[in-house]
Design a protein around this motif. Sequence first.
Motif, PDB file in Angstrom:
ATOM      1  N   LYS A  25      36.228  39.886  35.766  1.00 34.18           N
ATOM      2  CA  LYS A  25      36.401  38.374  35.219  1.00 34.18           C
ATOM      3  C   LYS A  25      37.661  37.369  36.305  1.00 34.18           C
ATOM      4  CE  LYS A  25      35.948  39.854  29.902  1.00 34.18           C
ATOM      5  NZ  LYS A  25      36.299  40.133  29.370  1.00 34.18           N
ATOM      6  N   HIS A  26      38.391  38.626  37.216  1.00 26.62           N
ATOM      7  CA  HIS A  26      39.072  38.147  37.948  1.00 26.62           C
ATOM      8  C   HIS A  26      39.338  37.239  39.268  1.00 26.62           C
ATOM      9  CE1 HIS A  26      43.431  38.174  39.423  1.00 26.62           C
ATOM     10  NE2 HIS A  26      42.592  38.898  40.189  1.00 26.62           N
ATOM     11  N   LYS A  27      38.417  38.509  39.131  1.00 27.71           N
ATOM     12  CA  LYS A  27      37.688  37.972  40.614  1.00 27.71           C
ATOM     13  C   LYS A  27      37.123  36.116  41.103  1.00 27.71           C
ATOM     14  CE  LYS A  27      37.152  39.376  44.312  1.00 27.71           C
ATOM     15  NZ  LYS A  27      37.938  38.738  45.702  1.00 27.71           N
ATOM     16  N   PHE A  28      36.307  36.171  39.614  1.00 29.82           N
ATOM     17  CA  PHE A  28      34.906  34.827  39.355  1.00 29.82           C
ATOM     18  C   PHE A  28      36.323  33.615  38.977  1.00 29.82           C
ATOM     19  CE2 PHE A  28      34.169  32.031  35.645  1.00 29.82           C
ATOM     20  CZ  PHE A  28      33.019  31.364  36.310  1.00 29.82           C
ATOM     21  N   GLU A  29      37.750  33.681  38.050  1.00 26.97           N
ATOM     22  CA  GLU A  29      38.380  33.223  38.268  1.00 26.97           C
ATOM     23  C   GLU A  29      39.004  32.258  39.429  1.00 26.97           C
ATOM     24  OE1 GLU A  29      42.653  31.843  35.794  1.00 26.97           O
ATOM     25  OE2 GLU A  29      41.281  33.802  35.241  1.00 26.97           O
ATOM     26  N   ASN A  30      40.253  33.853  40.372  1.00 25.59           N
ATOM     27  CA  ASN A  30      40.083  32.837  41.373  1.00 25.59           C
ATOM     28  C   ASN A  30      39.399  32.539  42.272  1.00 25.59           C
ATOM     29  OD1 ASN A  30      42.777  34.305  41.676  1.00 25.59           O
ATOM     30  ND2 ASN A  30      41.551  36.971  42.197  1.00 25.59           N
ATOM     31  N   LEU A  31      37.688  33.114  42.347  1.00 24.50           N
ATOM     32  CA  LEU A  31      36.809  31.778  43.147  1.00 24.50           C
ATOM     33  C   LEU A  31      36.622  30.588  42.701  1.00 24.50           C
ATOM     34  CD1 LEU A  31      34.005  34.523  43.247  1.00 24.50           C
ATOM     35  CD2 LEU A  31      35.070  33.917  45.864  1.00 24.50           C
ATOM     36  N   ILE A  32      36.227  31.051  41.548  1.00 29.95           N
ATOM     37  CA  ILE A  32      36.325  28.794  40.947  1.00 29.95           C
ATOM     38  C   ILE A  32      37.770  28.107  41.074  1.00 29.95           C
ATOM     39  CG2 ILE A  32      34.530  29.400  39.202  1.00 29.95           C
ATOM     40  CD1 ILE A  32      36.354  29.081  37.186  1.00 29.95           C
ATOM     41  N   THR A  33      38.797  28.757  41.678  1.00 30.82           N
ATOM     42  CA  THR A  33      40.500  27.889  41.720  1.00 30.82           C
ATOM     43  C   THR A  33      39.881  27.807  42.667  1.00 30.82           C
ATOM     44  OG1 THR A  33      41.336  29.372  39.647  1.00 30.82           O
ATOM     45  CG2 THR A  33      42.775  28.545  41.416  1.00 30.82           C
ATOM     46  N   ASN A  34      39.734  28.601  43.904  1.00 32.24           N
ATOM     47  CA  ASN A  34      39.263  27.921  45.218  1.00 32.24           C
ATOM     48  C   ASN A  34      38.546  27.467  45.480  1.00 32.24           C
ATOM     49  OD1 ASN A  34      42.004  29.586  46.227  1.00 32.24           O
ATOM     50  ND2 ASN A  34      40.382  31.839  46.281  1.00 32.24           N
ATOM     51  N   LEU A  35      37.075  27.316  44.845  1.00 28.69           N
ATOM     52  CA  LEU A  35      36.426  26.012  45.384  1.00 28.69           C
ATOM     53  C   LEU A  35      36.636  25.159  44.405  1.00 28.69           C
ATOM     54  CD1 LEU A  35      33.521  28.536  44.619  1.00 28.69           C
ATOM     55  CD2 LEU A  35      33.751  27.634  47.162  1.00 28.69           C
ATOM     56  N   SER A  36      37.240  23.974  44.178  1.00 34.15           N
ATOM     57  CA  SER A  36      37.693  23.567  43.024  1.00 34.15           C
ATOM     58  C   SER A  36      36.168  22.665  43.130  1.00 34.15           C
ATOM     59  CB  SER A  36      38.519  22.297  44.367  1.00 34.15           C
ATOM     60  OG  SER A  36      38.427  22.325  45.591  1.00 34.15           O
ATOM     61  N   GLY A  37      35.875  23.118  42.174  1.00 31.92           N
ATOM     62  CA  GLY A  37      35.190  22.219  42.103  1.00 31.92           C
ATOM     63  C   GLY A  37      35.032  22.004  40.686  1.00 31.92           C
ATOM     64  N   ILE A  81      28.293  37.050  45.263  1.00 35.24           N
ATOM     65  CA  ILE A  81      27.937  38.102  44.125  1.00 35.24           C
ATOM     66  C   ILE A  81      29.146  38.712  43.450  1.00 35.24           C
ATOM     67  CG2 ILE A  81      26.855  40.725  42.908  1.00 35.24           C
ATOM     68  CD1 ILE A  81      24.229  39.534  45.485  1.00 35.24           C
ATOM     69  N   ILE A  82      29.638  38.916  42.986  1.00 35.19           N
ATOM     70  CA  ILE A  82      30.820  39.712  42.100  1.00 35.19           C
ATOM     71  C   ILE A  82      30.659  41.231  41.711  1.00 35.19           C
ATOM     72  CG2 ILE A  82      33.597  39.909  40.972  1.00 35.19           C
ATOM     73  CD1 ILE A  82      32.660  36.235  40.917  1.00 35.19           C
ATOM     74  N   TRP A  83      30.799  41.836  42.381  1.00 34.15           N
ATOM     75  CA  TRP A  83      29.914  43.557  41.783  1.00 34.15           C
ATOM     76  C   TRP A  83      31.319  43.799  40.454  1.00 34.15           C
ATOM     77  CZ3 TRP A  83      25.319  44.067  43.776  1.00 34.15           C
ATOM     78  CH2 TRP A  83      25.256  44.238  44.547  1.00 34.15           C
ATOM     79  N   PRO A  84      30.579  44.370  40.228  1.00 38.30           N
ATOM     80  CA  PRO A  84      31.235  45.213  39.009  1.00 38.30           C
ATOM     81  C   PRO A  84      32.657  45.608  39.055  1.00 38.30           C
ATOM     82  CG  PRO A  84      28.681  46.014  38.507  1.00 38.30           C
ATOM     83  CD  PRO A  84      28.771  45.238  39.863  1.00 38.30           C
ATOM     84  N   ASP A  85      33.312  46.160  40.231  1.00 40.07           N
ATOM     85  CA  ASP A  85      34.702  46.745  40.447  1.00 40.07           C
ATOM     86  C   ASP A  85      34.679  45.426  41.093  1.00 40.07           C
ATOM     87  OD1 ASP A  85      33.194  45.899  43.070  1.00 40.07           O
ATOM     88  OD2 ASP A  85      33.132  48.171  43.979  1.00 40.07           O
ATOM     89  N   GLY A  86      34.960  44.172  41.204  1.00 45.12           N
ATOM     90  CA  GLY A  86      35.832  43.270  41.725  1.00 45.12           C
ATOM     91  C   GLY A  86      35.309  42.877  43.269  1.00 45.12           C
ATOM     92  N   THR A  87      35.135  43.475  43.713  1.00 41.99           N
ATOM     93  CA  THR A  87      33.856  44.052  44.961  1.00 41.99           C
ATOM     94  C   THR A  87      32.796  42.044  45.227  1.00 41.99           C
ATOM     95  OG1 THR A  87      32.264  44.928  45.389  1.00 41.99           O
ATOM     96  CG2 THR A  87      34.769  45.606  46.861  1.00 41.99           C
ATOM     97  N   THR A  88      33.153  41.307  46.564  1.00 39.39           N
ATOM     98  CA  THR A  88      31.922  40.653  46.226  1.00 39.39           C
ATOM     99  C   THR A  88      30.775  40.811  47.935  1.00 39.39           C
ATOM    100  OG1 THR A  88      33.503  39.103  47.521  1.00 39.39           O
ATOM    101  CG2 THR A  88      33.548  39.087  45.564  1.00 39.39           C
TER     102      THR A  88
END
Length: 126
Positions: free
Chosen positions: A8-20, A116-123
Amino acid sequence: MGMTNEQKHKFENLITNLSGTTLIHGDCIGADTDAHNIADKMGLINHIRPCTITQCRAHCKGKILAHPKNPLVRNKDIVNDGEILIATPETMEETKRGGTWHTIRYARNNNKPYIIIWPDGTTKSS
């Protein structure tokens, strides 16, 4: 099951940075619901592409709601309609079965960018 806290944390960071402006998801209970809620909180438009398996649906509310389709067809539509696929699988390794991995393989085979955002938050990204 849904996303881990790390996903969830990584997803939120990614969509913020992708600016979609739009999130396309499959309306399934679990990770799709988590993604929907994060996108909604961030003011993105949720484009919902539900599948025909009623018991899997989360019935999220969004600005755009497509007609339900067979899950494997719907997964291809999600990849084809988006600019990049962000996937949050339940396991740290690829499996032969399952909608998430079917969607990732479809994106990979069609040269669509994916993360891919793995369960541990790595991508892992293409």
